[in-house]
Write an enzyme that holds these catalytic residues in place. Structure first.
Site, short mmCIF file in Angstrom:
data_model
loop_
_atom_site.label_atom_id
_atom_site.label_comp_id
_atom_site.label_asym_id
_atom_site.label_seq_id
_atom_site.Cartn_x
_atom_site.Cartn_y
_atom_site.Cartn_z
N GLU A 1 -1.92 -6.53 -1.40
CA GLU A 1 -2.82 -6.13 -3.14
C GLU A 1 -3.99 -6.01 -2.60
O GLU A 1 -4.68 -5.45 -3.28
CB GLU A 1 -2.89 -7.16 -4.45
N ASP B 1 -0.69 -3.24 -6.22
CA ASP B 1 1.13 -3.27 -6.18
C ASP B 1 1.58 -3.40 -7.06
O ASP B 1 2.59 -1.61 -7.43
CB ASP B 1 1.09 -5.45 -5.95
N GLN C 1 6.03 -7.66 -4.02
CA GLN C 1 5.92 -6.83 -5.72
C GLN C 1 5.80 -5.55 -5.73
O GLN C 1 6.32 -4.85 -6.70
CB GLN C 1 4.67 -7.26 -5.78
N ASN D 1 9.83 -0.90 0.71
CA ASN D 1 8.09 -0.90 0.58
C ASN D 1 7.80 -1.87 1.72
O ASN D 1 7.22 -2.26 1.93
CB ASN D 1 7.81 -1.52 -0.32
N PHE D 2 8.66 -1.23 3.24
CA PHE D 2 8.29 -2.51 4.24
C PHE D 2 7.06 -1.55 5.03
O PHE D 2 6.93 -0.26 4.54
CB PHE D 2 9.62 -1.95 4.93
N GLY E 1 -16.05 4.85 -19.98
CA GLY E 1 -15.83 6.33 -21.19
C GLY E 1 -17.53 6.26 -21.23
O GLY E 1 -17.48 7.67 -21.63
N GLY E 2 -18.45 5.46 -20.63
CA GLY E 2 -20.26 6.22 -21.16
C GLY E 2 -20.87 5.97 -22.39
O GLY E 2 -21.61 6.41 -22.54
N GLN E 3 -20.05 4.73 -23.05
CA GLN E 3 -20.54 4.47 -23.84
C GLN E 3 -20.60 3.01 -23.98
O GLN E 3 -19.90 2.19 -23.64
CB GLN E 3 -19.58 4.26 -25.06
N1 COA Z 1 18.33 -7.38 7.62
C1 COA Z 1 17.31 -7.71 8.45
N2 COA Z 1 16.80 -6.84 9.23
C2 COA Z 1 15.68 -6.69 8.00
C3 COA Z 1 16.14 -7.34 6.60
C4 COA Z 1 17.62 -7.49 6.30
N3 COA Z 1 18.19 -7.25 5.54
N4 COA Z 1 15.25 -7.11 5.98
C5 COA Z 1 14.28 -6.65 6.42
N5 COA Z 1 14.70 -6.64 7.39
C6 COA Z 1 13.49 -6.73 8.97
C7 COA Z 1 13.14 -5.33 9.28
O1 COA Z 1 13.34 -4.03 9.73
C8 COA Z 1 11.42 -5.70 9.91
O2 COA Z 1 11.84 -5.27 11.13
P1 COA Z 1 11.08 -4.71 12.04
O3 COA Z 1 9.82 -4.96 11.90
O4 COA Z 1 11.53 -5.38 13.15
O5 COA Z 1 11.33 -3.30 12.29
C9 COA Z 1 10.73 -6.90 9.15
O6 COA Z 1 12.65 -7.85 8.54
C10 COA Z 1 10.23 -7.00 8.32
O7 COA Z 1 9.60 -6.09 7.66
P2 COA Z 1 8.24 -6.02 6.77
O8 COA Z 1 8.25 -5.17 6.02
O9 COA Z 1 7.29 -5.94 8.31
O10 COA Z 1 7.30 -7.29 6.96
P3 COA Z 1 6.26 -7.98 6.66
O11 COA Z 1 6.95 -9.40 6.20
O12 COA Z 1 6.15 -7.90 8.12
O13 COA Z 1 5.32 -7.10 5.96
C11 COA Z 1 4.41 -6.02 3.75
C12 COA Z 1 4.83 -7.63 5.23
C13 COA Z 1 4.38 -5.82 2.52
C14 COA Z 1 2.73 -6.43 4.43
C15 COA Z 1 5.10 -5.09 4.59
O14 COA Z 1 6.32 -4.51 4.62
C16 COA Z 1 3.83 -3.64 4.52
O15 COA Z 1 3.13 -3.32 4.82
N6 COA Z 1 4.78 -3.08 2.76
C17 COA Z 1 4.20 -1.94 2.38
C18 COA Z 1 3.03 -2.01 1.68
C19 COA Z 1 3.42 -3.19 0.53
O16 COA Z 1 4.22 -2.37 -0.02
N7 COA Z 1 2.66 -4.03 0.87
C20 COA Z 1 2.69 -4.49 -0.87
C21 COA Z 1 3.48 -5.54 -0.43
S1 COA Z 1 3.46 -6.25 -2.16
#
Ligand code: COA
Length: 481
Positions: A194, A223, A72, A151-152, A302-304
Protein backbone atom coordinates in the site's frame (compact mmCIF):
# COMPACT_ATOMS: atom_id res chain seq x y z
CA UNK A 1 -44.20 -8.99 -74.75
CA UNK A 2 -41.28 -7.19 -73.11
CA UNK A 3 -43.75 -5.00 -71.26
CA UNK A 4 -45.60 -8.06 -70.01
CA UNK A 5 -42.29 -9.59 -68.81
CA UNK A 6 -41.34 -6.36 -67.13
CA UNK A 7 -44.68 -6.19 -65.36
CA UNK A 8 -44.30 -9.80 -64.26
CA UNK A 9 -40.77 -9.15 -62.91
CA UNK A 10 -41.96 -6.05 -61.09
CA UNK A 11 -44.85 -8.04 -59.58
CA UNK A 12 -42.40 -10.77 -58.51
CA UNK A 13 -40.05 -8.20 -57.01
CA UNK A 14 -42.93 -6.59 -55.14
CA UNK A 15 -44.04 -9.99 -53.86
CA UNK A 16 -40.56 -10.93 -52.71
CA UNK A 17 -40.14 -7.54 -51.02
CA UNK A 18 -43.42 -8.06 -49.22
CA UNK A 19 -42.35 -11.58 -48.24
CA UNK A 20 -39.03 -10.26 -46.94
CA UNK A 21 -40.86 -7.55 -45.01
CA UNK A 22 -43.14 -10.16 -43.51
CA UNK A 23 -40.18 -12.39 -42.70
CA UNK A 24 -38.42 -9.49 -40.95
CA UNK A 25 -41.60 -8.70 -39.05
CA UNK A 26 -41.92 -12.30 -37.91
CA UNK A 27 -38.25 -12.42 -36.82
CA UNK A 28 -38.61 -9.11 -34.99
CA UNK A 29 -41.78 -10.32 -33.34
CA UNK A 30 -40.11 -13.59 -32.31
CA UNK A 31 -37.15 -11.66 -30.92
CA UNK A 32 -39.40 -9.26 -29.10
CA UNK A 33 -41.44 -12.14 -27.74
CA UNK A 34 -38.29 -13.81 -26.46
CA UNK A 35 -37.16 -10.65 -24.73
CA UNK A 36 -40.43 -9.11 -23.72
CA UNK A 37 -43.29 -7.55 -25.61
CA UNK A 38 -43.31 -5.53 -28.82
CA UNK A 39 -45.33 -2.35 -28.78
CA UNK A 40 -46.87 -0.99 -31.98
CA UNK A 41 -44.32 1.87 -32.04
CA UNK A 42 -41.47 -0.65 -32.31
CA UNK A 43 -40.22 -0.08 -28.80
CA UNK A 44 -39.73 -3.34 -26.98
CA UNK A 45 -41.22 -3.31 -23.51
CA UNK A 46 -39.43 -5.90 -21.42
CA UNK A 47 -41.51 -8.11 -19.25
CA UNK A 48 -41.64 -6.91 -15.72
CA UNK A 49 -40.05 -9.24 -13.23
CA UNK A 50 -42.47 -11.14 -11.08
CA UNK A 51 -39.94 -10.97 -8.23
CA UNK A 52 -39.89 -8.13 -5.68
CA UNK A 53 -37.87 -5.04 -6.63
CA UNK A 54 -34.17 -5.78 -6.66
CA UNK A 55 -34.56 -9.49 -6.01
CA UNK A 56 -34.35 -10.88 -9.53
CA UNK A 57 -30.96 -12.55 -9.57
CA UNK A 58 -27.55 -10.91 -9.48
CA UNK A 59 -25.69 -8.86 -12.06
CA UNK A 60 -22.81 -11.34 -12.37
CA UNK A 61 -24.85 -14.50 -11.89
CA UNK A 62 -23.15 -17.39 -13.71
CA UNK A 63 -19.69 -15.82 -13.74
CA UNK A 64 -17.13 -18.09 -12.10
CA UNK A 65 -13.98 -16.59 -10.64
CA UNK A 66 -10.78 -18.45 -9.86
CA UNK A 67 -9.64 -16.19 -7.04
CA UNK A 68 -5.89 -16.54 -6.64
CA UNK A 69 -5.57 -13.33 -4.62
CA UNK A 70 -4.13 -12.50 -1.24
CA UNK A 71 -3.63 -9.62 1.19
CA UNK A 72 -5.80 -6.59 0.20
CA UNK A 73 -5.73 -5.39 -3.39
CA UNK A 74 -6.81 -8.61 -5.13
CA UNK A 75 -9.31 -9.67 -2.45
CA UNK A 76 -11.01 -6.24 -2.62
CA UNK A 77 -11.60 -6.83 -6.32
CA UNK A 78 -12.95 -10.36 -6.02
CA UNK A 79 -15.12 -9.41 -3.04
CA UNK A 80 -16.82 -6.77 -5.17
CA UNK A 81 -17.40 -9.29 -7.95
CA UNK A 82 -18.81 -11.73 -5.39
CA UNK A 83 -21.18 -9.05 -4.12
CA UNK A 84 -22.44 -8.63 -7.66
CA UNK A 85 -23.20 -12.34 -7.75
CA UNK A 86 -20.11 -14.02 -9.21
CA UNK A 87 -19.17 -17.43 -7.79
CA UNK A 88 -15.76 -16.65 -6.33
CA UNK A 89 -13.59 -19.64 -5.43
CA UNK A 90 -10.54 -18.60 -3.47
CA UNK A 91 -7.52 -20.86 -3.87
CA UNK A 92 -5.34 -20.88 -0.76
CA UNK A 93 -2.19 -22.62 0.29
CA UNK A 94 -2.99 -25.66 2.49
CA UNK A 95 -2.50 -25.09 6.20
CA UNK A 96 -1.67 -21.40 5.81
CA UNK A 97 -4.14 -19.73 3.52
CA UNK A 98 -4.13 -16.05 2.77
CA UNK A 99 -1.49 -14.55 5.05
CA UNK A 100 -3.99 -12.01 6.38
CA UNK A 101 -5.99 -14.77 8.12
CA UNK A 102 -3.39 -14.58 10.87
CA UNK A 103 -2.41 -10.90 10.66
CA UNK A 104 -3.59 -8.35 13.27
CA UNK A 105 -5.53 -11.09 15.05
CA UNK A 106 -7.78 -9.73 17.76
CA UNK A 107 -9.59 -12.95 18.71
CA UNK A 108 -7.36 -15.96 19.39
CA UNK A 109 -7.69 -18.81 16.89
CA UNK A 110 -10.13 -16.92 14.71
CA UNK A 111 -9.61 -15.43 11.26
CA UNK A 112 -8.59 -11.81 11.63
CA UNK A 113 -10.85 -8.92 10.71
CA UNK A 114 -8.24 -8.09 8.09
CA UNK A 115 -9.18 -11.33 6.33
CA UNK A 116 -12.90 -11.55 7.09
CA UNK A 117 -13.61 -7.98 5.93
CA UNK A 118 -11.99 -8.58 2.53
CA UNK A 119 -13.27 -12.04 1.70
CA UNK A 120 -17.04 -12.05 2.13
CA UNK A 121 -19.29 -14.10 -0.16
CA UNK A 122 -16.45 -16.37 -1.33
CA UNK A 123 -15.73 -20.10 -1.18
CA UNK A 124 -12.32 -21.41 -0.13
CA UNK A 125 -10.44 -24.35 -1.59
CA UNK A 126 -6.97 -25.30 -0.38
CA UNK A 127 -4.49 -26.36 -3.05
CA UNK A 128 -0.75 -26.72 -3.25
CA UNK A 129 -0.26 -25.27 -6.69
CA UNK A 130 3.28 -26.57 -6.81
CA UNK A 131 2.23 -30.22 -6.59
CA UNK A 132 1.25 -32.37 -9.57
CA UNK A 133 -2.24 -33.09 -8.29
CA UNK A 134 -2.65 -29.47 -7.21
CA UNK A 135 -1.85 -28.31 -10.72
CA UNK A 136 -4.31 -30.86 -12.12
CA UNK A 137 -7.06 -29.26 -10.01
CA UNK A 138 -5.93 -25.75 -10.92
CA UNK A 139 -6.05 -26.58 -14.61
CA UNK A 140 -9.58 -27.91 -14.21
CA UNK A 141 -10.47 -24.67 -12.42
CA UNK A 142 -9.03 -22.70 -15.34
CA UNK A 143 -11.18 -24.70 -17.74
CA UNK A 144 -14.28 -24.17 -15.60
CA UNK A 145 -13.97 -20.51 -14.65
CA UNK A 146 -14.48 -17.30 -16.61
CA UNK A 147 -11.90 -15.17 -14.83
CA UNK A 148 -8.64 -15.78 -13.00
CA UNK A 149 -7.69 -12.96 -10.64
CA UNK A 150 -4.25 -12.85 -9.05
CA UNK A 151 -1.95 -10.41 -7.28
CA UNK A 152 1.19 -12.44 -6.74
CA UNK A 153 4.63 -10.94 -7.04
CA UNK A 154 5.66 -10.48 -10.68
CA UNK A 155 6.47 -13.81 -12.33
CA UNK A 156 4.97 -16.02 -9.60
CA UNK A 157 2.07 -17.25 -11.75
CA UNK A 158 4.47 -18.10 -14.60
CA UNK A 159 6.74 -19.95 -12.18
CA UNK A 160 3.76 -22.08 -11.16
CA UNK A 161 3.35 -23.02 -14.81
CA UNK A 162 0.26 -20.89 -15.36
CA UNK A 163 1.58 -18.70 -18.14
CA UNK A 164 -0.89 -16.67 -20.19
CA UNK A 165 -0.24 -18.95 -23.18
CA UNK A 166 -0.98 -22.07 -21.15
CA UNK A 167 -4.13 -20.58 -19.64
CA UNK A 168 -5.30 -19.35 -23.03
CA UNK A 169 -4.76 -22.83 -24.51
CA UNK A 170 -6.71 -24.44 -21.68
CA UNK A 171 -9.52 -21.91 -21.89
CA UNK A 172 -9.45 -19.26 -24.65
CA UNK A 173 -12.45 -17.53 -23.05
CA UNK A 174 -10.70 -16.93 -19.75
CA UNK A 175 -10.01 -13.37 -18.61
CA UNK A 176 -6.75 -13.20 -16.63
CA UNK A 177 -6.64 -10.21 -14.32
CA UNK A 178 -3.63 -9.10 -12.31
CA UNK A 179 -2.67 -6.45 -9.81
CA UNK A 180 1.00 -5.61 -9.88
CA UNK A 181 2.93 -2.90 -8.10
CA UNK A 182 4.16 -1.24 -11.28
CA UNK A 183 3.34 -1.50 -14.96
CA UNK A 184 5.98 -2.29 -17.58
CA UNK A 185 9.16 -0.31 -16.95
CA UNK A 186 12.15 -0.13 -14.64
CA UNK A 187 10.23 -1.24 -11.53
CA UNK A 188 8.04 -3.95 -13.02
CA UNK A 189 9.68 -6.72 -10.98
CA UNK A 190 9.26 -5.02 -7.61
CA UNK A 191 7.02 -6.26 -4.82
CA UNK A 192 4.73 -3.50 -3.65
CA UNK A 193 2.51 -2.78 -0.66
CA UNK A 194 0.00 0.00 0.00
CA UNK A 195 2.30 2.75 1.20
CA UNK A 196 4.89 2.02 -1.47
CA UNK A 197 2.17 2.63 -4.05
CA UNK A 198 0.99 5.82 -2.34
CA UNK A 199 4.55 7.12 -2.47
CA UNK A 200 5.28 5.99 -6.02
CA UNK A 201 1.92 7.12 -7.40
CA UNK A 202 2.18 10.79 -6.41
CA UNK A 203 -0.10 10.74 -3.39
CA UNK A 204 2.51 11.10 -0.65
CA UNK A 205 4.35 13.99 -2.32
CA UNK A 206 1.10 15.95 -2.47
CA UNK A 207 -0.30 15.03 0.95
CA UNK A 208 0.64 16.81 4.16
CA UNK A 209 1.45 20.39 5.03
CA UNK A 210 3.72 22.60 3.00
CA UNK A 211 6.39 22.73 5.68
CA UNK A 212 6.11 19.10 6.79
CA UNK A 213 7.21 15.72 5.40
CA UNK A 214 5.21 13.75 2.83
CA UNK A 215 2.28 11.83 4.34
CA UNK A 216 0.38 8.68 3.44
CA UNK A 217 -3.40 8.69 3.75
CA UNK A 218 -5.54 6.33 5.81
CA UNK A 219 -7.66 5.48 2.77
CA UNK A 220 -6.14 2.43 1.10
CA UNK A 221 -5.95 3.97 -2.32
CA UNK A 222 -3.06 1.72 -3.38
CA UNK A 223 -4.61 -1.59 -2.40
CA UNK A 224 -8.38 -1.19 -2.33
CA UNK A 225 -8.21 1.56 -4.97
CA UNK A 226 -6.36 -0.72 -7.38
CA UNK A 227 -8.74 -3.59 -6.60
CA UNK A 228 -11.57 -1.32 -7.70
CA UNK A 229 -9.77 -0.44 -10.92
CA UNK A 230 -9.17 -4.13 -11.60
CA UNK A 231 -12.83 -5.02 -11.03
CA UNK A 232 -13.87 -2.50 -13.66
CA UNK A 233 -11.28 -3.93 -16.08
CA UNK A 234 -12.66 -7.44 -15.53
CA UNK A 235 -16.26 -6.44 -16.13
CA UNK A 236 -15.19 -4.58 -19.31
CA UNK A 237 -13.24 -7.63 -20.52
CA UNK A 238 -16.23 -9.89 -19.88
CA UNK A 239 -18.42 -7.49 -21.82
CA UNK A 240 -16.00 -7.51 -24.76
CA UNK A 241 -15.89 -11.31 -24.60
CA UNK A 242 -19.60 -11.35 -25.39
CA UNK A 243 -18.63 -9.96 -28.80
CA UNK A 244 -15.27 -11.61 -29.48
CA UNK A 245 -15.71 -14.88 -27.62
CA UNK A 246 -12.14 -14.40 -26.38
CA UNK A 247 -10.64 -13.72 -23.00
CA UNK A 248 -7.89 -11.16 -22.50
CA UNK A 249 -5.38 -10.03 -19.91
CA UNK A 250 -6.28 -7.19 -17.56
CA UNK A 251 -3.54 -5.38 -15.67
CA UNK A 252 -4.05 -2.79 -12.96
CA UNK A 253 -0.80 -1.50 -11.54
CA UNK A 254 -0.90 0.11 -8.13
CA UNK A 255 1.24 3.04 -9.26
CA UNK A 256 -1.17 3.69 -12.15
CA UNK A 257 -4.20 3.38 -9.88
CA UNK A 258 -2.86 5.87 -7.34
CA UNK A 259 -1.78 8.28 -10.06
CA UNK A 260 -5.25 8.07 -11.59
CA UNK A 261 -6.69 9.08 -8.22
CA UNK A 262 -4.14 11.94 -8.03
CA UNK A 263 -5.16 13.27 -11.43
CA UNK A 264 -5.90 16.78 -10.10
CA UNK A 265 -2.33 17.07 -8.86
CA UNK A 266 -0.94 16.36 -12.32
CA UNK A 267 -3.35 19.08 -13.49
CA UNK A 268 -1.80 21.49 -11.00
CA UNK A 269 1.73 20.44 -11.99
CA UNK A 270 1.02 21.74 -15.48
CA UNK A 271 -0.75 24.86 -14.25
CA UNK A 272 2.42 25.72 -12.30
CA UNK A 273 4.17 26.44 -15.60
CA UNK A 274 1.78 29.37 -16.07
CA UNK A 275 2.14 30.95 -12.65
CA UNK A 276 1.55 30.28 -8.96
CA UNK A 277 -1.41 28.20 -7.80
CA UNK A 278 -3.46 31.01 -6.36
CA UNK A 279 -5.99 28.84 -4.54
CA UNK A 280 -3.22 27.16 -2.49
CA UNK A 281 -2.87 28.61 1.04
CA UNK A 282 0.84 29.17 0.54
CA UNK A 283 0.04 31.73 -2.17
CA UNK A 284 -1.84 33.89 0.31
CA UNK A 285 1.05 33.45 2.75
CA UNK A 286 3.52 34.76 0.16
CA UNK A 287 5.50 31.48 0.08
CA UNK A 288 7.00 30.97 -3.39
CA UNK A 289 6.29 27.81 -5.39
CA UNK A 290 9.03 25.41 -6.45
CA UNK A 291 9.22 23.15 -9.49
CA UNK A 292 6.82 20.47 -8.28
CA UNK A 293 3.26 20.63 -6.94
CA UNK A 294 3.61 21.25 -3.21
CA UNK A 295 1.75 19.62 -0.37
CA UNK A 296 -1.38 21.66 0.17
CA UNK A 297 -2.47 20.75 3.69
CA UNK A 298 -6.25 20.69 3.78
CA UNK A 299 -6.74 22.95 0.80
CA UNK A 300 -9.58 21.85 -1.43
CA UNK A 301 -8.50 20.08 -4.61
CA UNK A 302 -11.32 21.65 -6.59
CA UNK A 303 -9.84 25.14 -6.63
CA UNK A 304 -12.22 26.58 -4.03
CA UNK A 305 -10.51 27.72 -0.82
CA UNK A 306 -11.31 25.28 1.98
CA UNK A 307 -9.96 24.43 5.43
CA UNK A 308 -10.73 22.32 8.48
CA UNK A 309 -12.16 24.42 11.29
CA UNK A 310 -12.66 23.77 15.00
CA UNK A 311 -16.15 23.19 16.34
CA UNK A 312 -17.56 23.15 19.87
CA UNK A 313 -15.76 20.54 21.98
CA UNK A 314 -12.51 20.49 19.98
CA UNK A 315 -10.48 20.78 23.19
CA UNK A 316 -11.35 17.21 24.19
CA UNK A 317 -12.74 15.59 21.05
CA UNK A 318 -10.08 15.04 18.34
CA UNK A 319 -12.80 14.94 15.68
CA UNK A 320 -14.80 18.04 16.66
CA UNK A 321 -13.92 19.71 13.35
CA UNK A 322 -15.61 20.56 10.09
CA UNK A 323 -14.38 21.08 6.55
CA UNK A 324 -15.50 24.46 5.30
CA UNK A 325 -15.34 25.68 1.70
CA UNK A 326 -15.81 29.32 0.78
CA UNK A 327 -17.48 28.50 -2.51
CA UNK A 328 -18.04 31.60 -4.59
CA UNK A 329 -21.73 30.93 -5.41
CA UNK A 330 -22.66 30.73 -1.70
CA UNK A 331 -20.34 33.46 -0.42
CA UNK A 332 -23.13 35.91 0.35
CA UNK A 333 -25.02 33.30 2.37
CA UNK A 334 -21.83 32.55 4.33
CA UNK A 335 -21.42 36.25 5.13
CA UNK A 336 -24.97 36.44 6.52
CA UNK A 337 -24.58 33.21 8.45
CA UNK A 338 -21.40 34.23 10.26
CA UNK A 339 -22.65 37.75 10.96
CA UNK A 340 -20.54 39.66 8.44
CA UNK A 341 -23.13 41.01 5.97
CA UNK A 342 -20.82 43.92 5.17
CA UNK A 343 -18.37 41.53 3.47
CA UNK A 344 -20.88 40.94 0.68
CA UNK A 345 -20.12 44.32 -0.82
CA UNK A 346 -16.76 45.25 0.74
CA UNK A 347 -14.06 45.41 -2.00
CA UNK A 348 -11.63 43.33 0.15
CA UNK A 349 -14.07 40.42 0.51
CA UNK A 350 -16.80 40.54 -2.15
CA UNK A 351 -14.94 38.81 -4.99
CA UNK A 352 -12.84 35.60 -4.87
CA UNK A 353 -9.54 37.20 -6.10
CA UNK A 354 -9.80 39.86 -3.37
CA UNK A 355 -10.33 37.18 -0.76
CA UNK A 356 -7.32 35.05 -1.73
CA UNK A 357 -4.67 37.05 0.17
CA UNK A 358 -7.02 37.30 3.19
CA UNK A 359 -8.04 33.65 3.56
CA UNK A 360 -6.38 33.26 6.96
CA UNK A 361 -8.35 36.18 8.38
CA UNK A 362 -11.57 35.06 6.68
CA UNK A 363 -11.36 31.48 7.89
CA UNK A 364 -10.38 32.74 11.34
CA UNK A 365 -13.65 34.67 11.45
CA UNK A 366 -15.65 31.68 10.19
CA UNK A 367 -14.00 29.53 12.86
CA UNK A 368 -15.12 31.94 15.57
CA UNK A 369 -18.62 31.07 14.40
CA UNK A 370 -18.13 27.26 13.97
CA UNK A 371 -16.61 27.04 17.47
CA UNK A 372 -19.92 28.12 18.96
CA UNK A 373 -21.66 24.97 17.65
CA UNK A 374 -21.14 21.23 17.33
CA UNK A 375 -20.05 19.97 13.91
CA UNK A 376 -23.55 18.55 13.37
CA UNK A 377 -25.19 21.90 14.17
CA UNK A 378 -22.82 23.64 11.75
CA UNK A 379 -23.70 21.06 9.13
CA UNK A 380 -27.44 21.57 9.64
CA UNK A 381 -27.16 25.35 9.57
CA UNK A 382 -25.04 25.34 6.41
CA UNK A 383 -26.92 22.67 4.51
CA UNK A 384 -30.17 24.53 5.08
CA UNK A 385 -28.61 27.24 2.87
CA UNK A 386 -26.95 24.82 0.39
CA UNK A 387 -23.48 25.57 1.75
CA UNK A 388 -21.50 22.32 1.47
CA UNK A 389 -19.51 21.39 4.61
CA UNK A 390 -17.94 18.16 5.81
CA UNK A 391 -18.12 17.12 9.46
CA UNK A 392 -15.06 15.07 10.46
CA UNK A 393 -16.73 11.75 11.29
CA UNK A 394 -14.81 9.25 13.39
CA UNK A 395 -14.89 5.51 12.70
CA UNK A 396 -16.95 5.17 15.89
CA UNK A 397 -19.53 7.66 14.61
CA UNK A 398 -19.66 5.95 11.21
CA UNK A 399 -20.07 2.51 12.80
CA UNK A 400 -22.99 3.80 14.83
CA UNK A 401 -24.68 5.82 12.07
CA UNK A 402 -28.19 4.35 11.58
CA UNK A 403 -28.57 5.44 7.95
CA UNK A 404 -25.40 3.55 6.96
CA UNK A 405 -26.78 0.43 8.63
CA UNK A 406 -30.08 0.86 6.81
CA UNK A 407 -28.43 1.27 3.41
CA UNK A 408 -26.25 -1.82 3.93
CA UNK A 409 -23.04 0.20 3.78
CA UNK A 410 -22.22 -0.91 7.33
CA UNK A 411 -23.30 -4.49 8.00
CA UNK A 412 -23.13 -6.85 10.95
CA UNK A 413 -21.88 -10.30 10.02
CA UNK A 414 -21.81 -13.45 12.13
CA UNK A 415 -18.79 -15.76 11.97
CA UNK A 416 -18.48 -19.25 13.43
CA UNK A 417 -15.17 -18.71 15.19
CA UNK A 418 -15.09 -14.99 15.91
CA UNK A 419 -18.78 -14.18 16.44
CA UNK A 420 -20.43 -10.95 15.32
CA UNK A 421 -18.45 -8.15 13.74
CA UNK A 422 -19.05 -5.05 11.65
CA UNK A 423 -17.95 -4.70 8.07
CA UNK A 424 -18.30 -2.30 5.20
CA UNK A 425 -20.82 -3.81 2.80
CA UNK A 426 -21.02 -3.20 -0.93
CA UNK A 427 -20.54 0.54 -1.48
CA UNK A 428 -21.94 0.28 -5.01
CA UNK A 429 -25.70 -0.10 -5.06
CA UNK A 430 -27.48 -1.74 -7.99
CA UNK A 431 -31.26 -1.48 -7.93
CA UNK A 432 -31.76 -4.92 -9.42
CA UNK A 433 -28.80 -6.80 -7.94
CA UNK A 434 -28.87 -6.25 -4.23
CA UNK A 435 -25.85 -7.46 -2.26
CA UNK A 436 -26.28 -9.67 0.74
CA UNK A 437 -23.06 -9.86 2.69
CA UNK A 438 -22.25 -13.39 3.79
CA UNK A 439 -19.31 -14.35 6.00
CA UNK A 440 -15.86 -15.17 4.70
CA UNK A 441 -15.02 -18.86 4.32
CA UNK A 442 -12.92 -20.85 6.76
CA UNK A 443 -9.68 -22.13 5.27
CA UNK A 444 -10.52 -24.92 2.82
CA UNK A 445 -14.18 -24.96 3.87
CA UNK A 446 -15.38 -25.68 0.36
CA UNK A 447 -12.59 -27.90 -0.95
CA UNK A 448 -14.75 -31.03 -1.21
CA UNK A 449 -17.74 -29.15 -2.58
CA UNK A 450 -15.68 -27.49 -5.32
CA UNK A 451 -13.84 -30.70 -6.28
CA UNK A 452 -17.04 -32.70 -6.65
CA UNK A 453 -19.83 -30.27 -7.55
CA UNK A 454 -17.98 -27.63 -9.57
CA UNK A 455 -15.05 -29.53 -11.05
CA UNK A 456 -16.90 -32.88 -11.29
CA UNK A 457 -13.99 -35.04 -10.15
CA UNK A 458 -15.11 -38.60 -9.40
CA UNK A 459 -14.90 -39.91 -5.82
CA UNK A 460 -11.85 -41.96 -6.90
CA UNK A 461 -10.10 -38.95 -8.34
CA UNK A 462 -10.89 -36.91 -5.24
CA UNK A 463 -9.43 -39.64 -3.04
CA UNK A 464 -6.30 -39.63 -5.19
CA UNK A 465 -5.98 -35.82 -5.03
CA UNK A 466 -6.39 -35.84 -1.27
CA UNK A 467 -3.99 -38.73 -0.73
CA UNK A 468 -1.32 -36.77 -2.56
CA UNK A 469 -1.51 -33.98 0.02
CA UNK A 470 -2.39 -31.40 -2.65
CA UNK A 471 -5.35 -30.05 -0.70
CA UNK A 472 -3.84 -30.32 2.75
CA UNK A 473 -2.11 -32.71 5.00
CA UNK A 474 -2.27 -36.15 3.36
CA UNK A 475 -3.47 -39.10 5.40
CA UNK A 476 -0.13 -40.41 6.74
CA UNK A 477 -0.26 -43.95 5.33
CA UNK A 478 -1.13 -42.75 1.85
CA UNK A 479 1.04 -39.64 1.41
CA UNK A 480 2.30 -40.04 -2.12
CA UNK A 481 3.71 -36.84 -3.60
N1 COA B 1 0.47 -23.23 -3.37
C1 COA B 1 1.81 -23.18 -3.49
N2 COA B 1 2.51 -22.04 -3.58
C2 COA B 1 1.79 -20.90 -3.55
C3 COA B 1 0.39 -20.88 -3.41
C4 COA B 1 -0.27 -22.11 -3.33
N3 COA B 1 -1.59 -22.19 -3.21
N4 COA B 1 -0.01 -19.59 -3.40
C5 COA B 1 1.10 -18.84 -3.52
N5 COA B 1 2.19 -19.62 -3.60
C6 COA B 1 3.57 -19.20 -3.74
C7 COA B 1 3.83 -18.42 -5.01
O1 COA B 1 3.89 -19.30 -6.11
C8 COA B 1 5.15 -17.76 -4.68
O2 COA B 1 6.19 -18.68 -4.90
P1 COA B 1 7.54 -18.31 -5.72
O3 COA B 1 8.05 -17.04 -5.14
O4 COA B 1 8.41 -19.49 -5.42
O5 COA B 1 7.19 -18.18 -7.12
C9 COA B 1 5.05 -17.55 -3.18
O6 COA B 1 3.91 -18.30 -2.74
C10 COA B 1 4.93 -16.17 -2.66
O7 COA B 1 4.13 -15.34 -3.48
P2 COA B 1 4.33 -13.76 -3.44
O8 COA B 1 3.29 -13.13 -4.24
O9 COA B 1 5.75 -13.47 -3.84
O10 COA B 1 4.10 -13.43 -1.90
P3 COA B 1 4.94 -12.48 -0.93
O11 COA B 1 4.31 -12.61 0.39
O12 COA B 1 6.40 -12.73 -1.00
O13 COA B 1 4.69 -11.01 -1.52
C11 COA B 1 3.31 -9.14 -2.18
C12 COA B 1 3.50 -10.35 -1.24
C13 COA B 1 1.95 -8.57 -1.91
C14 COA B 1 4.38 -8.11 -1.90
C15 COA B 1 3.43 -9.62 -3.63
O14 COA B 1 2.53 -10.67 -3.84
C16 COA B 1 3.17 -8.52 -4.65
O15 COA B 1 3.99 -7.65 -4.90
N6 COA B 1 1.99 -8.57 -5.28
C17 COA B 1 1.61 -7.64 -6.32
C18 COA B 1 1.25 -6.29 -5.76
C19 COA B 1 0.18 -6.35 -4.73
O16 COA B 1 -0.91 -6.84 -4.93
N7 COA B 1 0.48 -5.75 -3.59
C20 COA B 1 -0.49 -5.40 -2.61
C21 COA B 1 -0.88 -6.44 -1.73
S1 COA B 1 -2.19 -5.85 -0.76
Amino acid sequence: MAKKKDKKAKKKDKASKAARKLELKVVAKKKAKAAGKAKSNGIVAFKRSTKPWGQDGKALDGVRILDFTHVQSGPTCTQLLAWFGADVMKVERPGVGDITRGQLQDVPNADSLYFTMLNHNKRSITLDSKSKQGMKVLERLVQTCDVLVENFAPGALDRMGLTWEHIHTLNPRMVVASVKGFGPGPYEDCKVYENVAQCAGGSASTTGFHDGPPLVTGAQIGDSGTGLHLALGIVAALYQRNRTGRGQRVLASMQDGVLNLCRVKLRDQQRLAHGPLKEYTQYGQGIPFGEAVPRAGNDSGGGQPGVILKCKGWETDPNAYIYFITQAPVWEKICDLIGEPGWKTHPDYAKPPARLPRLKEIFGRIEQWTMTMTKFDVMNACNALDIPVGPILSMKELAEEPSLRESGTIVEVDHPTRGKYLSVGNPIKLSDSISEVTRSPLLGEHTDEILSKVLKFTPREIAEIKASGATGEAPKAQAAE
